[in-house]
Design an enzyme around this catalytic site. Structure first.
Site, mmCIF file in Angstrom:
data_model
loop_
_atom_site.group_PDB
_atom_site.id
_atom_site.type_symbol
_atom_site.label_atom_id
_atom_site.label_comp_id
_atom_site.label_asym_id
_atom_site.label_seq_id
_atom_site.Cartn_x
_atom_site.Cartn_y
_atom_site.Cartn_z
ATOM 1 N N LYS A 235 68.100 -11.690 27.043
ATOM 2 C CA LYS A 235 68.725 -10.414 27.373
ATOM 3 C C LYS A 235 69.893 -10.112 26.447
ATOM 4 O O LYS A 235 70.209 -8.953 26.184
ATOM 5 C CB LYS A 235 69.222 -10.432 28.821
ATOM 6 C CG LYS A 235 68.111 -10.430 29.861
ATOM 7 C CD LYS A 235 68.691 -10.389 31.267
ATOM 8 C CE LYS A 235 67.590 -10.357 32.307
ATOM 9 N NZ LYS A 235 68.122 -10.310 33.688
ATOM 10 N N ARG A 236 70.566 -11.149 25.970
ATOM 11 C CA ARG A 236 71.730 -10.946 25.107
ATOM 12 C C ARG A 236 71.341 -10.571 23.683
ATOM 13 O O ARG A 236 72.115 -9.941 22.973
ATOM 14 C CB ARG A 236 72.586 -12.214 25.078
ATOM 15 C CG ARG A 236 73.215 -12.580 26.413
ATOM 16 C CD ARG A 236 74.089 -13.814 26.286
ATOM 17 N NE ARG A 236 74.711 -14.169 27.553
ATOM 18 C CZ ARG A 236 74.152 -14.951 28.458
ATOM 19 N NH1 ARG A 236 72.938 -15.454 28.228
ATOM 20 N NH2 ARG A 236 74.769 -15.241 29.581
#
Length: 469
Positions: A235-236
């Site tokens: 997600k990052r």
């Protein structure tokens, strides 16, 4: 025995495409087996959970075809807290778990290594429950735990290499490992189909199933989804939110089709197939255990194929959220009263063949609905060179004299203007395109001019001419 599968996401952020893949696989398997799909929201991490994330999960499932009312649930893990604590108590009272008050620093001091796992110090000291006393599962000293997996065969784990793991924290709250097992037992889950990242926890969970006297489920660990660098999607770092793809204009059918190809393929030399074929042909045991590459470029290509396959009226309907600013990340650059549905319908078949995601419809047609085009200054600088002023003057005069304002007449007229100057049509039409649409690329020029109309076309060409020396 009725097959019961579950999808158990945590409401801690946007809906991950890997989670969507797992949900679809569970959904199809349950349907094939005449079973039940259960949705369980694992919401025990109160500090990170938000109600809107739960609604986001439900909406995302709706979008990919797992509609509300067609599955059991959603259940919430927090509602089962009493069962979690009761199971922890049973394990303690049966001697399968014991209390420990060691800190990480205590273990490091005894072992002399910060990398050493728990050393079993409190196994036989008889420490009872109390503040700060964590409950640890007593892992068997000998033997192996064999995980029978529909995809990976029979991964085998030596019990002596599995440390006595914590099942309840010092405040008495059960950890995820135990809660997950108890929930699956309570809900009668028969098959656990989930991502490969959970495999290291599986022998621990299977030991818990055995210790609680219930037969473990059938396991199936689908391959991890990776990016182009073969790193697990993050997600990052990566674009992983299903909602982001939805809001960009990916079609649900294309997304479903592509996600199901992450680790599996239908029969024959084909990838884009009807959903009914996927539902018929998907087999868990045929899923490839190797990491699955999430290729966004390939997904775009898939989506473009799905867009082009839509009947034109359905394409027009599908574009409406982006044309009207409903449910999208940003409104279009025109005001609602400037939008002309008839003009859009006229160019829709042309646009449909040129876009890969629905959000691209806006820059392709904005020139039709704005009082003046949004000029791409880089395109202007590149295109408006020596001779452009003369060419625009001649094109305006020729277009003014046209009796019939249609694409074929416009094309032949501009060809003649270019031929007089020794230019091919491509070079001739470039300044006209930038003057009228603001860009160097877009819909077919002459069809666009026909829809835009004589007055607006000539007004824009004259305005462009005034910018030139």
């Amino acid at each position: 025995m009725t097959v019961r599968v579950r999808f158990a996401p945590s409401p801690t952020g946007m809906f991950h495409v890997g989670g969507a893949r797992s949900a679809l696989q569970n959904w199809i398997y349950a349907k094939q087996q005449g079973g039940v799909f259960v949705l369980r929201i694992e919401d025990t991490d109160a500090a990170r959970n938000k109600p809107e994330w739960t609604e986001g999960i439900l909406s995302a499932l709706d979008w990919i075809g797992i509609s509300r009312g067609s599955y059991e649930g959603p259940y919430f893990q927090s509602a089962n807290a009493g069962e979690h604590r009761a199971a922890a108590t049973r394990l303690y009272e049966s001697g399968r778990a014991y209390y420990c008050d060691c800190t990480r620093e205590d273990v490091q001091a005894r072992t002399g290594s910060q990398y050493q796992g728990y050393d079993g110090y409190h196994r036989d000291l008889g420490l009872g429950p109390g503040p700060g006393h964590a409950l640890r599962f007593r892992t068997p000293d000998e033997g192996t735990t064999v995980v029978v997996d529909l995809i990976r065969g029979e991964p085998t784990f030596e019990n002596k290499l599995i440390e006595d793991f914590v099942i309840a924290r010092g405040d008495g709250s059960p950890v995820f490992l135990l809660a997950n097992v108890v929930d699956d037992m309570t809900m009668g889950i028969t098959h656990v189909i989930r991502a490969e990242e959970h495999l290291p926890n599986t022998p621990k969970q299977q030991l818990l199933w055995d210790a609680l006297g219930v037969k473990p489920p059938v396991w199936a660990h689908v391959p991890v989804v990776v990016n182009e660098k073969r790193q697990k999607l993050s997600k990052r770092r990566d674009k992983v939110a299903l909602e982001a793809y939805r809001d960009e204009g990916y079609l649900a059918g294309a997304m479903r089709n592509y996600l199901m190809l992450l680790g599996w393929a239908p029969s024959g030399d084909r990838e884009i197939v009807p959903w009914s074929v996927i539902e018929d042909e998907f087999r868990l045991e045929e899923v490839n255990p190797s990491p699955a590459f999430f290729d966004e470029k390939k997904l775009r290509a898939f989506n473009g194929e799905y867009i082009r396959a839509l009947p034109v009226p359905e394409f027009i309907d599908a574009c409406q959220p982006w044309l009207t600013g409903t449910g999208t990340l940003a409104p279009p650059p025109w005001q609602p009263e400037e939008f002309d549905a008839d003009a859009f319908a006229a160019v829709a078949p042309l646009a449909q063949t040129r876009i890969a995601v629905l959000s691209e419809i806006v820059p392709n047609v904005d020139f039709l609905f704005l009082a003046s085009p949004l000029i791409d200054e880089a395109a202007w600088t590149k295109t408006m060179k020596d001779g452009s002023a003369d060419l625009l003057d001649a094109a305006v005069a020729a277009f003014e004299a046209l009796e019939s304002w249609d694409a074929e007449s416009l094309k032949s007229t501009l060809e003649a203007v270019g031929a007089e100057r020794g230019l091919k049509l491509g070079k001739t039409q470039a300044p006209v395109r930038v003057a009228v649409t603001g860009r160097t690329v877009g819909l077919p020029l002459f069809e666009s001019l026909e829809v835009l109309g004589r007055e607006r076309t000539l007004t824009r060409m004259r305005a462009a001419r005034l910018r030139l020396p």
